[in-house]
Design a protein around this motif. Structure first.
Motif, short mmCIF file in Angstrom:
data_model
loop_
_atom_site.label_atom_id
_atom_site.label_comp_id
_atom_site.label_asym_id
_atom_site.label_seq_id
_atom_site.Cartn_x
_atom_site.Cartn_y
_atom_site.Cartn_z
N GLY A 35 -18.51 11.42 12.54
CA GLY A 35 -18.09 12.64 13.21
C GLY A 35 -16.64 13.01 13.00
N ALA A 36 -16.41 14.31 12.83
CA ALA A 36 -15.07 14.88 12.80
C ALA A 36 -15.18 16.31 13.29
N ASP A 37 -14.09 16.84 13.83
CA ASP A 37 -14.05 18.23 14.30
C ASP A 37 -14.38 19.16 13.14
N ALA A 38 -15.48 19.89 13.26
CA ALA A 38 -15.94 20.76 12.16
C ALA A 38 -15.00 21.92 11.90
N THR A 39 -14.08 22.21 12.83
CA THR A 39 -13.13 23.31 12.65
C THR A 39 -11.77 22.83 12.18
N ASN A 40 -11.62 21.52 11.97
CA ASN A 40 -10.35 20.92 11.57
C ASN A 40 -10.47 20.49 10.10
N VAL A 41 -9.89 21.29 9.20
CA VAL A 41 -10.07 21.04 7.77
C VAL A 41 -9.53 19.68 7.37
N ALA A 42 -8.38 19.29 7.90
CA ALA A 42 -7.80 17.99 7.55
C ALA A 42 -8.72 16.85 7.95
N ALA A 43 -9.33 16.96 9.14
CA ALA A 43 -10.25 15.92 9.60
C ALA A 43 -11.50 15.87 8.73
N VAL A 44 -12.03 17.04 8.37
CA VAL A 44 -13.23 17.09 7.53
C VAL A 44 -12.95 16.47 6.16
N LYS A 45 -11.79 16.73 5.61
CA LYS A 45 -11.45 16.14 4.31
C LYS A 45 -11.45 14.61 4.38
N GLN A 46 -11.03 14.06 5.53
CA GLN A 46 -10.99 12.62 5.68
C GLN A 46 -12.40 12.01 5.71
N VAL A 47 -13.40 12.80 6.12
CA VAL A 47 -14.78 12.32 6.09
C VAL A 47 -15.18 11.99 4.65
N TYR A 48 -14.86 12.88 3.72
CA TYR A 48 -15.18 12.65 2.31
C TYR A 48 -14.45 11.42 1.78
N VAL A 49 -13.20 11.25 2.20
CA VAL A 49 -12.40 10.12 1.74
C VAL A 49 -12.99 8.80 2.26
N ALA A 50 -13.29 8.76 3.57
CA ALA A 50 -13.80 7.54 4.18
C ALA A 50 -15.12 7.10 3.57
N LYS A 51 -15.99 8.07 3.26
CA LYS A 51 -17.30 7.75 2.71
C LYS A 51 -17.29 7.58 1.20
N GLY A 52 -16.27 8.13 0.51
CA GLY A 52 -16.33 8.22 -0.93
C GLY A 52 -17.37 9.21 -1.37
N ARG A 53 -17.44 10.34 -0.65
CA ARG A 53 -18.51 11.33 -0.83
C ARG A 53 -18.04 12.46 -1.74
N PRO A 54 -18.88 12.93 -2.69
CA PRO A 54 -18.51 14.08 -3.52
C PRO A 54 -18.21 15.31 -2.67
N SER A 55 -17.20 16.07 -3.03
CA SER A 55 -16.72 17.17 -2.21
C SER A 55 -17.64 18.39 -2.22
N ASP A 56 -18.60 18.44 -3.16
CA ASP A 56 -19.53 19.58 -3.16
C ASP A 56 -20.84 19.25 -2.44
N ASN A 57 -20.85 18.12 -1.73
CA ASN A 57 -22.04 17.73 -0.97
C ASN A 57 -21.84 18.20 0.47
N PRO A 58 -22.52 19.29 0.90
CA PRO A 58 -22.20 19.92 2.19
C PRO A 58 -22.52 19.01 3.37
N LEU A 59 -21.90 19.31 4.50
CA LEU A 59 -22.02 18.51 5.71
C LEU A 59 -22.88 19.23 6.74
N ILE A 60 -23.56 18.46 7.58
CA ILE A 60 -24.33 19.03 8.69
C ILE A 60 -23.41 19.15 9.90
N VAL A 61 -23.48 20.30 10.57
CA VAL A 61 -22.69 20.55 11.77
C VAL A 61 -23.55 20.25 12.99
#
Length: 339
Positions: A35-61
């Motif tokens: 979980g991260a605040d869906a309206t906080n771009v910096a927090a959302v970016k950290q989700v991709y970093v923590a998981k090692g997730r490709p940035s074009d793989n969309p997230l569920i809100v």
């Protein structure tokens, strides 16, 4: 970073971290999400970093109410409203067209649509309410690995990479939510789950497309699990298609000079003699228990580093079995045991 584990009665402390832009894993009825605040771009970016997730793989809100969806999405259709009434909270994610600029491209993968879910877990619904924001929630694991169904699984993958984990015990469904695309002319299942096409069709009275699970290498997926490698343990998984194939599969396993993993239902484990080099993991009695235990079994054998191959039972590819087989085929790389 110290990853703190919160119990379900410590939601307020976990919510403060979300509100502060930190990452907190949370339980749902399917798997644990990150979980991260869906309206906080910096927090959302950290989700991709923590998981090692490709940035074009969309997230569920993940949302706690329909009103939140209506803040971001285009007006909901009558069919969508029927599905919300029938299946929320629950394991159904729906993709809607967004209002222009409603969510950052880091959430949507650069698309004009987004996926929304109202999870059936009171601790997480309280987390969203107390954080006063919708939260993104991909599975809380290293990208490509089996999804986590316990807080311990999350800690194994993400300890030191995220601020916290809200622990509410083992999940009940075990495979991720059904993803239903409601943004086009005809509803389409992009990822099968516990809510089946038949159940959806019974509510909305129209046909649902079901063979929409993959995209090409240059396409942007509209939902998780459509493009990239998923659910794979370190060992190679071999799918055993029929109960009658197990004697041959176990004979092959016995001929190997290394330890082997066996994931099967109780009847198969009881009715077949396992070779001495095989370690078993029970999938329970039926497709429901097997779906709940699949990722746990794959993760169990990841801890047994000497095991390089796993034999795993298939189920009929319909109903919940379609969700189970979708995950099993991806974890195996479509590799089936051949008699």
């Amino acid at each position: 970073m110290e990853t703190k584990v919160f119990k379900s009665n410590e939601v307020a402390a976990a919510a403060k971290l979300i509100a502060a832009g930190e990452l907190v894993a949370f339980p749902t009825e399917t798997v644990y999400g990150l979980g991260a605040d869906a309206t906080n771009v910096a927090a959302v970016k950290q989700v991709y970093v923590a998981k090692g997730r490709p940035s074009d793989n969309p997230l569920i809100v993940h949302v706690a109410d329909v009103a939140t969806v209506e803040r971001f999405a285009q007006p909901l259709s009558a069919a969508a409203q029927k599905l919300i009434k029938a299946f929320w909270p629950g394991p159904l994610t729906m993709i809607f067209n967004l209002q222009p600029g409603a969510l950052a491209p880091e959430v949507t993968g650069g698309l004009t649509t987004a996926a929304f879910r109202n999870p059936n877990n009171e601790a997480t619904l309280n987390l969203i309410r107390e954080a006063h924001t919708p939260i993104v929630g991909p599975s809380a694991n290293t990208s490509g690995k089996p999804s986590p169904t316990t807080a311990e699984h999350v800690l194994h993958d993400l300890n030191g990479k995220i601020a916290g984990i809200l622990d509410d015990g083992a999940t009940q469904v075990g495979v991720e939510s059904t993803v239903l695309d409601m943004s086009g002319d005809q509803p389409a299942i992009l990822r099968p789950g516990a809510v089946t096409a038949e159940a959806i069709e019974a509510v909305i009275g129209e046909t649902v497309l079901t063979e929409q699970h993959h995209v090409g290498a240059t396409e942007v997926p509209k939902a998780p699990g459509m493009k990239y490698k998923h659910y794979a343990p370190n060992a190679q998984v071999y799918i055993v298609d029929q109960p009658t194939d197990w004697p041959a599969a176990l004979k092959w396993a016995a001929s190997q000079s290394v330890p082997m993993g066996v994931m099967a239902t109780d009847d198969i484990l009881l009715n077949n003699q396992l070779p001495a080099n095989c370690e078993q993991f029970s999938l329970g009695t039926d497709v429901k228990s097997a779906s709940r235990e699949l990722f746990a079994g794959l993760r169990h054998f990841d801890t047994e580093t000497e095991i390089k191959d796993i034999l795993c039972s298939a189920f009929e590819n319909k109903g919940l079995g379609a969700a189970y087989m979708n995950r099993l085929n991806k974890s195996a790389g479509q590799t089936h045991f051949s008699v």
